[in-house]
Structure formats: C-alpha cells, structure tokens
Design a protein around this motif. Structure first.
Motif, PDB file in Angstrom:
ATOM      1  N   GLY A  62      11.852  10.828   6.598  1.00  0.00           N
ATOM      2  CA  GLY A  62      11.979  10.679   5.183  1.00  0.00           C
ATOM      3  C   GLY A  62      10.078  10.421   4.038  1.00  0.00           C
ATOM      4  O   GLY A  62      10.380  10.322   2.864  1.00  0.00           O
ATOM      5  N   LYS A  63       9.383   9.994   4.994  1.00  0.00           N
ATOM      6  CA  LYS A  63       8.003  10.198   4.556  1.00  0.00           C
ATOM      7  C   LYS A  63       6.854  10.647   4.440  1.00  0.00           C
ATOM      8  O   LYS A  63       7.765  11.246   6.080  1.00  0.00           O
ATOM      9  CB  LYS A  63       7.588   8.642   5.777  1.00  0.00           C
ATOM     10  CG  LYS A  63       8.081   7.751   5.182  1.00  0.00           C
ATOM     11  CD  LYS A  63       7.674   5.759   5.592  1.00  0.00           C
ATOM     12  CE  LYS A  63       7.883   5.140   5.006  1.00  0.00           C
ATOM     13  NZ  LYS A  63       7.030   4.027   5.362  1.00  0.00           N
ATOM     14  N   ARG A  64       6.011  10.931   4.175  1.00  0.00           N
ATOM     15  CA  ARG A  64       5.089  11.968   4.523  1.00  0.00           C
ATOM     16  C   ARG A  64       4.297  10.989   4.951  1.00  0.00           C
ATOM     17  O   ARG A  64       3.471  10.055   4.557  1.00  0.00           O
ATOM     18  CB  ARG A  64       4.309  11.922   2.485  1.00  0.00           C
ATOM     19  CG  ARG A  64       4.004  13.256   2.563  1.00  0.00           C
ATOM     20  CD  ARG A  64       3.932  13.466   0.734  1.00  0.00           C
ATOM     21  NE  ARG A  64       2.563  14.813   0.825  1.00  0.00           N
ATOM     22  CZ  ARG A  64       1.676  15.226   0.087  1.00  0.00           C
ATOM     23  NH1 ARG A  64       1.468  13.733  -0.115  1.00  0.00           N
ATOM     24  NH2 ARG A  64       0.423  15.562   0.240  1.00  0.00           N
ATOM     25  N   TYR A  65       3.797  12.393   5.729  1.00  0.00           N
ATOM     26  CA  TYR A  65       2.580  12.153   7.235  1.00  0.00           C
ATOM     27  C   TYR A  65       1.636  13.140   6.386  1.00  0.00           C
ATOM     28  O   TYR A  65       1.927  14.269   6.592  1.00  0.00           O
ATOM     29  CB  TYR A  65       3.237  11.722   8.724  1.00  0.00           C
ATOM     30  CG  TYR A  65       4.119  10.986   8.356  1.00  0.00           C
ATOM     31  CD1 TYR A  65       3.428   9.219   8.815  1.00  0.00           C
ATOM     32  CD2 TYR A  65       5.201  10.871   8.486  1.00  0.00           C
ATOM     33  CE1 TYR A  65       4.210   8.682   8.674  1.00  0.00           C
ATOM     34  CE2 TYR A  65       5.945   9.640   8.315  1.00  0.00           C
ATOM     35  CZ  TYR A  65       5.386   8.632   8.514  1.00  0.00           C
ATOM     36  OH  TYR A  65       6.539   7.173   8.865  1.00  0.00           O
ATOM     37  N   GLN A  66      -0.194  12.779   7.503  1.00  0.00           N
ATOM     38  CA  GLN A  66      -0.979  13.654   7.649  1.00  0.00           C
ATOM     39  C   GLN A  66      -1.647  13.349   8.694  1.00  0.00           C
ATOM     40  O   GLN A  66      -1.805  11.815   8.830  1.00  0.00           O
ATOM     41  CB  GLN A  66      -2.372  13.427   6.818  1.00  0.00           C
ATOM     42  CG  GLN A  66      -2.791  14.315   6.869  1.00  0.00           C
ATOM     43  CD  GLN A  66      -4.405  14.222   5.445  1.00  0.00           C
ATOM     44  OE1 GLN A  66      -4.084  14.068   4.945  1.00  0.00           O
ATOM     45  NE2 GLN A  66      -5.676  14.714   6.057  1.00  0.00           N
ATOM     46  N   ASP A  86      10.906  21.036  14.829  1.00  0.00           N
ATOM     47  CA  ASP A  86      12.576  21.797  14.886  1.00  0.00           C
ATOM     48  C   ASP A  86      12.704  20.566  12.646  1.00  0.00           C
ATOM     49  O   ASP A  86      13.852  21.285  12.709  1.00  0.00           O
ATOM     50  CB  ASP A  86      12.959  22.256  15.424  1.00  0.00           C
ATOM     51  CG  ASP A  86      12.595  23.558  16.074  1.00  0.00           C
ATOM     52  OD1 ASP A  86      12.057  24.405  15.696  1.00  0.00           O
ATOM     53  OD2 ASP A  86      13.206  23.784  16.809  1.00  0.00           O
ATOM     54  N   GLY A  87      12.808  19.537  12.908  1.00  0.00           N
ATOM     55  CA  GLY A  87      13.051  18.454  12.536  1.00  0.00           C
ATOM     56  C   GLY A  87      12.298  18.168  11.455  1.00  0.00           C
ATOM     57  O   GLY A  87      12.102  17.311  10.792  1.00  0.00           O
ATOM     58  N   ILE A  88      11.006  18.660  10.926  1.00  0.00           N
ATOM     59  CA  ILE A  88      10.107  18.945   9.856  1.00  0.00           C
ATOM     60  C   ILE A  88       9.996  19.279   9.019  1.00  0.00           C
ATOM     61  O   ILE A  88      10.299  20.667   9.309  1.00  0.00           O
ATOM     62  CB  ILE A  88       8.710  17.783  10.268  1.00  0.00           C
ATOM     63  CG1 ILE A  88       7.840  19.493  10.990  1.00  0.00           C
ATOM     64  CG2 ILE A  88       8.908  16.957  11.600  1.00  0.00           C
ATOM     65  CD1 ILE A  88       6.910  18.961  11.345  1.00  0.00           C
ATOM     66  N   PHE A 119       3.216  16.824   6.796  1.00  0.00           N
ATOM     67  CA  PHE A 119       4.606  17.237   7.106  1.00  0.00           C
ATOM     68  C   PHE A 119       5.702  15.804   6.512  1.00  0.00           C
ATOM     69  O   PHE A 119       4.536  14.696   6.266  1.00  0.00           O
ATOM     70  CB  PHE A 119       4.310  17.289   7.925  1.00  0.00           C
ATOM     71  CG  PHE A 119       4.490  16.028   9.281  1.00  0.00           C
ATOM     72  CD1 PHE A 119       5.501  15.214   9.787  1.00  0.00           C
ATOM     73  CD2 PHE A 119       3.599  16.305  10.025  1.00  0.00           C
ATOM     74  CE1 PHE A 119       5.317  14.743  10.722  1.00  0.00           C
ATOM     75  CE2 PHE A 119       3.093  15.545  10.919  1.00  0.00           C
ATOM     76  CZ  PHE A 119       4.012  14.319  10.604  1.00  0.00           C
ATOM     77  N   VAL A 120       7.032  16.438   6.151  1.00  0.00           N
ATOM     78  CA  VAL A 120       7.258  14.564   6.532  1.00  0.00           C
ATOM     79  C   VAL A 120       9.055  15.068   7.265  1.00  0.00           C
ATOM     80  O   VAL A 120       9.078  16.166   6.940  1.00  0.00           O
ATOM     81  CB  VAL A 120       8.628  15.232   4.562  1.00  0.00           C
ATOM     82  CG1 VAL A 120       9.632  14.463   5.056  1.00  0.00           C
ATOM     83  CG2 VAL A 120       8.131  15.149   3.977  1.00  0.00           C
ATOM     84  N   PRO A 121       9.258  14.414   8.688  1.00  0.00           N
ATOM     85  CA  PRO A 121      10.351  14.160   9.413  1.00  0.00           C
ATOM     86  C   PRO A 121      11.255  13.858   8.597  1.00  0.00           C
ATOM     87  O   PRO A 121      11.611  13.262   7.784  1.00  0.00           O
ATOM     88  CB  PRO A 121       9.806  12.927   9.876  1.00  0.00           C
ATOM     89  CG  PRO A 121       8.664  12.271  10.114  1.00  0.00           C
ATOM     90  CD  PRO A 121       8.193  12.678   7.921  1.00  0.00           C
TER      91      PRO A 121
END
Length: 149
Positions: A62-66, A86-88, A119-121
C-alpha cells in the motif's frame, strides 16, 4: 476523467489479488500524490562482483516506492523477481526520457545503465530476486524482497 479511469483500473486489478477493503480505499485515494520512498539498488559493482547491493529489501503493502536501479559494472545484469512483480501495481518504469507502463517482470541493465521503477506493492510475501543471466544466480547474484502489511 483520467484520474477516475486510473482509480477504476487500480481497483479492478487489486480485487483479483486479495487486497483488504481498507487497503483498496487507501490505494484508490491519492495514490499518485503520495511521495514515493526512494531506494537505490546496484546490480553488481565496479569490481564486477555478481551481487545486488543491497540484496534485501523490506517494503510495505500500500505504499508507493521508487527503486532506482543502477548497473555500475562492466557486465549486463537482470533484475528478475516475477512473483514480486505479479503482486505490485507498476505506475511506470522510467529510463532517460522514456516511460514504460504496464506489467513488468524483468529489467535488463546494460553496463552503466540506470532505470527508475515506481510501484505500489499490493500483496504481502517473501519474494526471491535474482539475475537470470546464466551463472549469475549460481555465483550468488540473488536477494529477497519482503513485503509486509
């Protein structure tokens, strides 16, 4: 209208992978306004050692990452983590002046190459990371990505 379509598609995608209603509400809100947590991962190093630096990533669903991927070595390398991918939800992969959108499962970085993956996991789990070039995984170019709720 574009934001509405993006939110609709995101909700449709997350409904297929078992995200909780609370997480879905958070993701559909101001996801694109959420600042991305930046992480740098080197594929190899200047000594041409076959390893990821760091080789262990801890992320939260639920958090956004770079993730800034960089290849400082003289060899090409792959960032392969299919089950993780597949899970993001991938917002984009940016390379130079090009943005790539959609499902990404593997990135190849040539010597000196760099890319940013935003992306967001969506799904928690413990995922394996490897360089899929023959001999690189066997030589220890592996890692893990841990996604918690």
């Amino acid at each position: 209208m574009k934001a509405f379509i993006l939110q609709f598609l995101l909700l449709l995608c997350i409904s297929f992978i078992g995200v909780t209603p609370a997480m879905a509400a958070n993701l559909s809100g101001d996801l694109l306004k959420q600042p991305a947590t930046k992480i740098t991962v080197n594929l190899g190093n200047t000594a041409n050692e076959l390893k990821f630096e760091p080789n262990h990533l801890e992320l939260e669903a639920g958090k956004r990452y770079q993730i800034h991927l960089a290849n400082p070595s003289q060899l090409k390398h792959y960032f392969t983590a299919k089950d993780f991918a597949d899970g993001i939800w991938t917002q984009k992969v940016e390379v130079g002046k090009v943005e790539i959108k959609g499902a990404i499962h593997e990135l190849e970085l040539k010597p000196g190459g760099e890319a940013d993956w935003v992306f967001v996991p969506l799904k928690s789990g413990d995922y394996s990371l490897r360089c899929s070039i023959t001999g690189h995984t066997e030589a220890g170019m592996t890692g893990e990505i841990l996604v918690s709720n």
